[in-house]
Design a protein around this motif. Structure first.
Motif: not given
Length: 454
Positions: A364-383
């Motif tokens: 039962q979510p209380t915050m509408p969260l979605i995952v947009v990126a995940q990577s071992s490379d921080k710069a790649a995730a931010e891109a």
């Protein structure tokens, strides 16, 4: 200093310290500094740097390839420890033990810096009593988009409260975007009691200052988070004069309180601190002479608990504590179904027997969260985040700075980054749905797949 091949032999107070690969670049994107430059910096400020770590077990955070590569943590002392250095056996919440390095003199400081230890991470205990901290640590952690002026304002609010309680506070820049405030205390209380006092402090500051937050879960935080869990056993923060892995080689710098509201943390770097230290010394030199007591903070904690405000979440590697709330982020919390009454709307209650029953296993979510990126490379995730913003520009325009959550996930042998977006400020009609993250590099996926197989 003597040099042989790719080794520099440094004489420090009667000890010879071997510095391997002295010319290795440790900073190159902003300032240019070698490994030997970092050793020389620490020797220049050794009396101040030692004050934060002497007679304490130290976790070795090793930047073996310089500030621009991922470090790793090493709890156990290396096997080639010099015979003039010592260790102490520390126990952890897991039940394991480790012999950790203790640094008592400048030569030992140079020796651990040779291992790549630019950030010094001492435990808040002395070797003579490993169960009772002599320091309470207040870590002011600004959330995304929060500026330095707000951090300073919260720091002054912390000082005002501590002044009222008769506790002497010692501020320093974190070396990044925050401020650390250390409080020397008598070594009379357990880790659990010190953490309890820190939580009471965080909640009291939150009540006094709208910029402050004591909420553990990122999705609930705002402004400046007072990280009370830094006082849990086995947690460490970088001590004074540590060098942080920012392009300008910024230093976690002790301050006088009259400097807090007029300083710029960017002024404190490996290149500037030796001159400052030579001119004014260590602003925290008298810290050990001003040990305080936690009675007033623990009384505040008792009052919170009497009013129904119990414990708060512990770090994930701790066992579940008595009185601790469910250790699950609010957006994934299950509906308990144990409430005696159900509130349908303001002022209107309905019989729970007639209310819809949540299906077991459904979140039962209380915050509408979605995952947009995940990577071992921080710069790649931010891109990937930037691509998501371009694709969903209407929703992205409505996000507050702290609606973007960058999680640094650490496993036993890897680090990866996850970026989530909280759509709480986006109308439901404009909210993008959860899609496949871009990039979608989750190193735990294979492991989870094996655990879920029958």
């Amino acid at each position: 200093m003597a040099r042989t091949d790719d080794v520099e032999l440094v004489e420090v107070a009667g000890h010879t310290v071997r510095i391997s690969s002295p010319s290795k670049p440790y900073f190159s994107r902003g300032v240019r500094l070698t490994k030997l430059d970092i050793v020389r910096y620490f020797l220049a400020v050794a009396p101040g740097a030692l004050r934060g770590i002497v007679d304490r077990p130290v976790v070795l955070k090793r930047f073996v390839n310089g500030a621009e590569a991922e470090p790793f943590y090493q709890k156990r002392a290396p096997s080639d420890l010099p015979d003039w250095m010592r260790t102490v056996t520390l126990s952890f919440p897991s039940g394991r033990t480790a012999d950790e390095v203790v640094v008592d003199e400048a030569a030992g400081l140079a020796w651990i810096v040779n291992l790549g230890c630019m950030e010094l991470h001492p435990h808040p205990v002395r070797t003579g009593d490993l169960d009772h901290p002599d320091e309470l640590r207040v870590d002011l952690d600004p959330q995304p988009g929060v500026g330095w002026n707000d951090v300073r304002a919260v720091a002054m609010e912390v000082k005002a409260l501590l002044d009222e309680l008769g506790l002497v506070a010692w501020p320093k820049t974190s070396g990044s975007r925050g401020i650390h405030i250390n409080i020397r205390i008598e070594a009379r209380w357990s880790f659990t009691e010190v953490r309890r006092a820190a939580l009471a402090l965080a909640r009291a500051v939150e009540k006094r200052c709208s910029l402050a937050s004591s909420k553990w879960w990122k999705e609930e935080r705002h402004g400046i988070f007072l990280d009370y869990n830094q006082n849990a056993k086995d947690r460490t923060t970088c001590s004074a004069f540590s060098v942080r892995p920012l392009p300008d080689a910024r230093v976690s710098t002790p301050l006088r309180w009259d400097e807090v509201m007029r300083c710029d943390p960017a002024d404190f770097t490996v290149l500037t601190i030796p001159d400052r230290f030579a001119k004014i010394g260590d602003p925290h030199a008298a810290m050990d002479e001003r040990a305080g007591v936690l009675d007033a903070l623990l009384t505040m904690a008792e009052r919170d608990e009497a009013e129904g405000l119990g414990d708060a979440p512990w770090p994930p590697h701790f066992r579940k504590m008595e009185g601790e709330p469910a250790r699950v982020q609010p957006s994934k919390a299950r509906s308990s179904g144990k409430s005696k009454r159900v509130v349908k709307a303001e002022g209107e209650e309905v019989d729970p027997a007639t209310a819809p029953v949540a299906k077991k296993g459904r979140r039962q979510p209380t915050m509408p969260l979605i995952v947009v990126a995940q990577s071992s490379d921080k710069a790649a995730a931010e891109a990937g985040l930037e691509r998501w913003k371009q694709q969903h520009y209407e929703a992205a325009a409505l996000l507050a700075p702290d609606d973007v959550l960058l999680d640094r996930m650490r496993g036993s042998a890897y680090v990866w980054y996850r970026i989530r977006v909280n759509l709480r400020h986006v109308p439901e009609t404009l909210r993008p749905s959860q899609d496949t993250p871009d990039p979608d590099d989750d190193p735990t996926r294979a492991w989870r797949g094996t655990k879920e197989r029958p």
